[in-house]
Scaffold this active site. Structure first.
Site, mmCIF file in Angstrom:
data_model
loop_
_atom_site.group_PDB
_atom_site.id
_atom_site.type_symbol
_atom_site.label_atom_id
_atom_site.label_comp_id
_atom_site.label_asym_id
_atom_site.label_seq_id
_atom_site.Cartn_x
_atom_site.Cartn_y
_atom_site.Cartn_z
ATOM 1 N N HIS A 67 -3.370 7.155 2.057
ATOM 2 C CA HIS A 67 -3.548 5.917 1.428
ATOM 3 C C HIS A 67 -5.205 5.644 2.079
ATOM 4 O O HIS A 67 -5.451 6.057 3.093
ATOM 5 C CB HIS A 67 -2.849 4.787 1.998
ATOM 6 N N CYS A 81 0.886 -1.306 -0.016
ATOM 7 C CA CYS A 81 0.019 -0.042 -0.100
ATOM 8 C C CYS A 81 0.795 1.272 0.129
ATOM 9 O O CYS A 81 0.371 2.479 -0.411
ATOM 10 C CB CYS A 81 -0.754 -0.211 1.098
ATOM 11 N N ASN A 128 -9.966 -0.142 -0.365
ATOM 12 C CA ASN A 128 -8.533 -0.138 0.077
ATOM 13 C C ASN A 128 -7.918 -0.828 -1.423
ATOM 14 O O ASN A 128 -8.247 -1.956 -1.565
ATOM 15 C CB ASN A 128 -8.094 -0.914 1.086
HETATM 16 N N1 ACO Z 1 -18.097 -8.252 9.635
HETATM 17 C C1 ACO Z 1 -18.855 -8.310 10.797
HETATM 18 N N2 ACO Z 1 -18.151 -8.723 11.883
HETATM 19 C C2 ACO Z 1 -16.650 -8.716 11.665
HETATM 20 C C3 ACO Z 1 -16.036 -8.523 10.294
HETATM 21 C C4 ACO Z 1 -16.956 -8.339 9.211
HETATM 22 N N3 ACO Z 1 -16.468 -8.287 8.042
HETATM 23 N N4 ACO Z 1 -14.746 -8.639 10.470
HETATM 24 C C5 ACO Z 1 -14.422 -8.862 11.600
HETATM 25 N N5 ACO Z 1 -15.500 -9.027 12.328
HETATM 26 C C6 ACO Z 1 -15.795 -9.068 13.877
HETATM 27 C C7 ACO Z 1 -14.801 -9.890 14.578
HETATM 28 O O1 ACO Z 1 -14.818 -11.197 14.339
HETATM 29 C C8 ACO Z 1 -14.680 -9.334 16.093
HETATM 30 O O2 ACO Z 1 -15.724 -10.250 16.673
HETATM 31 P P1 ACO Z 1 -15.799 -10.740 18.164
HETATM 32 O O3 ACO Z 1 -15.544 -9.295 18.911
HETATM 33 O O4 ACO Z 1 -16.788 -11.462 18.313
HETATM 34 O O5 ACO Z 1 -14.330 -11.542 18.024
HETATM 35 C C9 ACO Z 1 -15.171 -8.323 15.782
HETATM 36 O O6 ACO Z 1 -15.949 -7.861 14.679
HETATM 37 C C10 ACO Z 1 -14.229 -7.064 16.011
HETATM 38 O O7 ACO Z 1 -13.204 -7.264 15.127
HETATM 39 P P2 ACO Z 1 -11.731 -6.404 15.244
HETATM 40 O O8 ACO Z 1 -10.429 -7.118 14.423
HETATM 41 O O9 ACO Z 1 -11.530 -6.146 16.555
HETATM 42 O O10 ACO Z 1 -12.147 -5.164 14.627
HETATM 43 P P3 ACO Z 1 -11.633 -3.665 14.474
HETATM 44 O O11 ACO Z 1 -12.404 -2.819 15.077
HETATM 45 O O12 ACO Z 1 -10.030 -3.929 14.732
HETATM 46 O O13 ACO Z 1 -11.513 -3.663 12.725
HETATM 47 C C11 ACO Z 1 -10.361 -3.559 10.721
HETATM 48 C C12 ACO Z 1 -11.097 -4.450 11.916
HETATM 49 C C13 ACO Z 1 -11.130 -2.823 9.926
HETATM 50 C C14 ACO Z 1 -9.449 -4.515 9.620
HETATM 51 C C15 ACO Z 1 -8.987 -2.631 11.544
HETATM 52 O O14 ACO Z 1 -8.374 -3.629 12.474
HETATM 53 C C16 ACO Z 1 -8.260 -1.953 10.435
HETATM 54 O O15 ACO Z 1 -8.563 -1.081 9.690
HETATM 55 N N6 ACO Z 1 -6.999 -2.368 10.388
HETATM 56 C C17 ACO Z 1 -6.037 -1.775 9.482
HETATM 57 C C18 ACO Z 1 -6.087 -2.353 8.144
HETATM 58 C C19 ACO Z 1 -5.135 -1.463 7.358
HETATM 59 O O16 ACO Z 1 -5.319 -0.213 7.510
HETATM 60 N N7 ACO Z 1 -4.623 -1.919 6.438
HETATM 61 C C20 ACO Z 1 -3.698 -0.978 5.514
HETATM 62 C C21 ACO Z 1 -2.709 -1.552 5.044
HETATM 63 S S1 ACO Z 1 -3.336 -2.682 3.798
HETATM 64 C C22 ACO Z 1 -2.162 -3.204 2.521
HETATM 65 O O17 ACO Z 1 -1.033 -2.872 3.007
HETATM 66 C C23 ACO Z 1 -2.428 -4.398 1.614
#
Ligand code: ACO
Length: 325
Positions: A252, A119, A282
């Site tokens: 990004h 990214c 993304n």
């Molecule tokens: N739909 C519904 N529920 C979901 C989903 C979904 N798509 N995905 C995860 N959940 C659930 C999980 O299972 C978890 O459930 P639990 O509490 O029962 O265990 C709950 O939602 C919370 O999950 P978290 O992982 O804690 O969610 P978070 O608030 O951290 O959000 C996310 C996840 C959006 C991926 C976030 O962590 C994020 O944006 N991270 C950064 C990603 C990023 O910026 N990447 C950039 C680089 S990408 C690259 O280089 C290719």
């Protein structure tokens, strides 16, 4: 010898299939995967993404974006002395997407290679191209970010498959007597390769390891908010600018929470952040040039504006660039 490089044109391309969160959730439900528009919007800000069909590749999208950037710059393909493509989803193991796009443009002779920084790839590629142009090695450079992340998504993994989309963006960087690209800062920490990777490789005629994207979202989130503010300040200091000088931050487009958090830490009003993550998801290395081209064509970004690009991605890699547009 020219002292500077400037962005002389921008272009972008999106595959035709625009998928809403509700459509994606309905499709995933048929596989027994539970997600919702409400979850995706509240955690990421994403409402739509474009998916390429299996026959559409990152070269197809990159070529379209490149042709539009050339048109915007008023240049022909034969004017280009360097082509760099930032991609993690290339058409082939080799040759590079840059060489393949050069062939599609029907020209030969210019240097052409890919940059793999996930990214952060577009910021890396822009910084490399700036060095070529400023040193006189190329008069005009095409810098392209092109991705088909849908081809490496595991649609049985709801934690990743709702986040990404496909697309391409491109800029032409041209030699100039007036400042354009002011400064860049690039970094990596390969010790954190495991938190965001697609570990598969081809060996003995087979795929060894998983060909699907894997991400520890929380670990990436924590790193992102930590490094993005620092690298943005570093690039601004090198450019002898301050956050107050920034007319538009073009980050990004991974997650609206990361984008607005970084802007707030820098003291940049959220109204000055270009946001396309809601429409595109993304798109990895394509996301900054896609957002830039959208904002240029909509009239948001105008000539003379100071822009801040920043990105973090797999590697980990991260970087920022400051540009007078
Ligand atoms: N739909 C519904 N529920 C979901 C989903 C979904 N798509 N995905 C995860 N959940 C659930 C999980 O299972 C978890 O459930 P639990 O509490 O029962 O265990 C709950 O939602 C919370 O999950 P978290 O992982 O804690 O969610 P978070 O608030 O951290 O959000 C996310 C996840 C959006 C991926 C976030 O962590 C994020 O944006 N991270 C950064 C990603 C990023 O910026 N990447 C950039 C680089 S990408 C690259 O280089 C290719």
């Amino acid at each position: 010898m020219p002292s500077y490089s400037r962005i002389s044109g921008t272009g972008s391309a999106l595959p035709g299939h625009k998928v809403s969160n509700d459509e994606l959730a309905a499709d995933l439900a048929t596989r027994g995967i539970d997600t919702s528009d409400a979850w995706i919007v509240s955690r990421t800000g994403i409402r739509f993404r474009h998916f390429a069909d299996p026959g559409t590749t990152s070269v197809d999208l990159g070529e379209q974006a490149a042709r539009r950037a050339l048109d915007a710059a008023g240049l022909q393909a034969q004017d280009i002395g360097l082509i760099i493509v930032a991609t993690s989803t290339p058409d082939m193991i080799f040759p590079s997407n840059a060489a393949l796009i050069q062939g599609r443009l029907g020209v030969a002779g210019a240097a052409a290679f890919d940059v793999q920084a996930v990214c952060a790839g577009f910021v890396y590629a822009l910084a490399v191209a700036d060095q070529f142009v400023r040193s006189g090695m190329a008069q005009h450079a095409l810098v392209i970010g092109a991705e088909v992340f849908s081809h490496i998504l595991d649609f049985n993994d709801r934690t990743t498959c709702v986040l990404f989309g496909d697309g391409a963006g491109a800029v032409v960087l041209s030699a100039s007597d007036t400042p354009g690209m002011l400064a860049a800062a690039l970094h990596a920490d390969g010790r954190q390769a495991d938190i965001l990777c697609t570990p598969g490789r081809v060996s003995g005629g087979e795929i060894a390891g998983s060909p699907f994207l894997k991400m520890d979202g929380q670990a990436v989130f924590k790193q992102a908010v930590h490094v993005l503010e620092d690298v943005a300040r570093e690039a601004l200091a090198k450019a002898q600018r301050t956050p107050e000088d920034v007319d538009w931050m073009v980050p990004h487009q991974a997650n609206i929470r990361i984008m607005t958090h970084t802007a707030k830490k820098l003291g940049i009003p959220v109204e000055k952040v270009v946001v396309t993550v809601d429409q595109h998801g993304n798109t990895s290395a394509a996301s900054i040039p896609l957002a830039l081209d959208s904002a240029v064509r909509s009239g948001q970004i105008r000539r003379g504006d100071t822009l801040l690009f920043e990105a973090v991605g797999g590697g980990l890699t991260w970087g920022a660039a400051v540009v007078d547009y």
